[in-house]
Design a protein around this motif. Structure first.
Motif, PDB file in Angstrom:
ATOM      1  N   TRP A  76       0.841  -1.214   0.000  1.00 18.84           N
ATOM      2  CA  TRP A  76       0.000   0.000   0.000  1.00 18.84           C
ATOM      3  C   TRP A  76       0.868   1.252   0.000  1.00 18.84           C
ATOM      4  CZ3 TRP A  76      -0.146   3.762   3.866  1.00 18.84           C
ATOM      5  CH2 TRP A  76      -1.157   4.721   3.746  1.00 18.84           C
ATOM      6  N   ALA A  77       1.904   1.272   0.841  1.00 18.92           N
ATOM      7  CA  ALA A  77       2.785   2.443   0.917  1.00 18.92           C
ATOM      8  C   ALA A  77       3.508   2.671  -0.404  1.00 18.92           C
ATOM      9  CB  ALA A  77       3.800   2.260   2.057  1.00 18.92           C
ATOM     10  N   VAL A  78       3.945   1.602  -1.045  1.00 21.71           N
ATOM     11  CA  VAL A  78       4.624   1.730  -2.344  1.00 21.71           C
ATOM     12  C   VAL A  78       3.670   2.320  -3.375  1.00 21.71           C
ATOM     13  CG1 VAL A  78       5.601   0.428  -4.267  1.00 21.71           C
ATOM     14  CG2 VAL A  78       6.318  -0.090  -1.927  1.00 21.71           C
ATOM     15  N   VAL A  82       3.960   5.601  -5.784  1.00 21.80           N
ATOM     16  CA  VAL A  82       4.223   5.395  -7.213  1.00 21.80           C
ATOM     17  C   VAL A  82       3.081   5.912  -8.090  1.00 21.80           C
ATOM     18  CG1 VAL A  82       4.517   3.636  -9.014  1.00 21.80           C
ATOM     19  CG2 VAL A  82       5.787   3.456  -6.870  1.00 21.80           C
ATOM     20  N   ALA A  83       1.847   5.584  -7.745  1.00 21.09           N
ATOM     21  CA  ALA A  83       0.715   5.896  -8.618  1.00 21.09           C
ATOM     22  C   ALA A  83       0.549   7.389  -8.916  1.00 21.09           C
ATOM     23  CB  ALA A  83      -0.571   5.313  -8.025  1.00 21.09           C
ATOM     24  N   PHE A  87      -0.151   8.986 -12.637  1.00 17.74           N
ATOM     25  CA  PHE A  87      -1.458   9.531 -13.025  1.00 17.74           C
ATOM     26  C   PHE A  87      -1.556  11.047 -12.921  1.00 17.74           C
ATOM     27  CE2 PHE A  87      -2.340   5.107 -11.906  1.00 17.74           C
ATOM     28  CZ  PHE A  87      -3.026   4.700 -13.040  1.00 17.74           C
ATOM     29  N   LEU A  88      -0.655  11.680 -12.178  1.00 16.09           N
ATOM     30  CA  LEU A  88      -0.723  13.134 -12.033  1.00 16.09           C
ATOM     31  C   LEU A  88       0.424  13.863 -12.718  1.00 16.09           C
ATOM     32  CD1 LEU A  88      -1.818  13.412  -8.276  1.00 16.09           C
ATOM     33  CD2 LEU A  88      -3.262  13.314 -10.322  1.00 16.09           C
ATOM     34  N   PRO A 277       2.569  -4.097  -5.640  1.00 13.61           N
ATOM     35  CA  PRO A 277       1.231  -3.695  -6.073  1.00 13.61           C
ATOM     36  C   PRO A 277       1.143  -3.487  -7.587  1.00 13.61           C
ATOM     37  CG  PRO A 277       2.348  -1.826  -5.101  1.00 13.61           C
ATOM     38  CD  PRO A 277       3.263  -3.002  -4.945  1.00 13.61           C
ATOM     39  N   HIS A 278      -0.055  -3.166  -8.049  1.00 15.51           N
ATOM     40  CA  HIS A 278      -0.391  -3.206  -9.470  1.00 15.51           C
ATOM     41  C   HIS A 278       0.464  -2.279 -10.335  1.00 15.51           C
ATOM     42  CE1 HIS A 278      -3.107  -4.152 -12.784  1.00 15.51           C
ATOM     43  NE2 HIS A 278      -3.153  -2.870 -13.089  1.00 15.51           N
TER      44      HIS A 278
END
Length: 304
Positions: A76-78, A82-83, A87-88, A277-278
């Motif tokens: 979750w922290a990663v 990263v996301a 995305f931003l 994560p994904h």
């Protein structure tokens, strides 16, 4: 189109933050501006936390692959870190910053086609593109449009990218696909008897669908629902030349694709990325090392 959508999201967030701080200054309550930022950040983290909670619930209690709470917390922290960069920043503002690389001396080399997933664009791959350009690897990174269209409709974009690389190199390329992109590549392979790839590498692709797609809207989302008729048909006519040429990277901490083993294919080289994560799976060193080896260049550093 996707870049414009995500630019609008970023602009809306920035405008709301400016308005919140302006109102806070006017009423002499500076903490209100910071409270708005905390609310947005906390909401984002909470949505991700809900995804990881649903992921863990998808496992039987006695399943040895069931992620431990500590592994989920780290994953979750990663993803929290990263996301947002994807995305931003990369996708809304840098999607065209790293152009395709088809050098004049590409003949005889093995190139790479990169295919992104749902609600993404080619900006996802920017760290990869810089690394491959520096290594002299020819590549084409596609944009899949329309954003919410049928997965079948992406076949032409993939075919055009493969054809461009084959003209430049006179060799079949390595195709690398993240998430939904892997399904689009399989759909293209299934529709073209003459389609050839040197290697297919899928990363967190819901080959068997995902339960997260259940309540969502969009033709491509409906096709990715766990157990959908479209996925069954895709498996029936799957023309992947040989599963020995396919590498599927999956993780028991994938917060988007679950059941997580849906990201594997029978007969393929299925490789588990523990605790990843994904979105972060795209940048895992083992993934880019595998792709670089497939092109004959050899392992490379972690893309960031």
């Amino acid at each position: 189109m996707l870049a414009r959508i995500q630019q609008s999201i970023v602009l809306a967030l920035v405008c709301c933050a400016i308005a919140a701080f302006a109102i806070a200054t006017r009423v002499d309550r500076a903490w209100l501006g910071f409270a708005f930022v905390a609310l947005v950040t906390g909401g984002y983290g909470s949505v991700l936390a809900a995804e990881f909670w649903l992921l863990r619930r998808s496992y039987a209690r006695d399943d040895p692959e069931r992620p431990r709470p500590g592994q989920l917390l780290r994953a979750w922290a990663v993803e929290v870190l990263v996301a947002p960069r994807v995305f931003l920043w990369r996708q809304p503002f840098r999607s065209a910053h790293e152009p395709d690389h088809l050098p004049a001396n590409a003949r005889g080399r093995i190139g790479v086609v990169l295919v992104h997933g749902f609600f993404c664009n080619r900006g996802l791959w920017n760290p990869w593109l810089r690394r491959m350009r520096a290594s002299g690897i020819p590549f084409v990174a596609v944009n899949l449009e329309p954003v919410f269209g049928s997965i079948e409709g992406y076949r032409d974009a993939i075919g055009a990218a493969v054809a461009a690389l084959e003209r430049a190199t006179e060799r079949s390329p390595v195709v690398v696909a993240h998430s939904m992109g892997g399904l689009a590549v399989r759909a293209w392979l299934g529709a073209r008897a003459d389609a050839r790839v040197h290697r297919l590498v899928t990363i967190a692709t819901p080959h068997g669908g995902t339960r997260l797609a259940g309540p969502a809207r969009g033709r491509n989302v409906a096709q990715m629902r766990h157990g959908s008729a479209w996925l069954s048909e895709l498996a029936r006519r799957d023309a992947t030349p040989s599963r020995t040429q396919v590498v599927c990277f999956w993780s028991h901490c994938d917060n988007i694709v679950y059941p997580t083993r849906s990201a594997t294919l029978p007969g393929a080289d299925n490789r588990h990325l523990e605790g990843t994560p994904h979105v972060a799976m795209v940048y895992h060193p083992a993934v880019i090392d595998e792709v670089l080896r497939a092109t004959g260049v050899g392992a490379g550093p972690d893309p960031t």
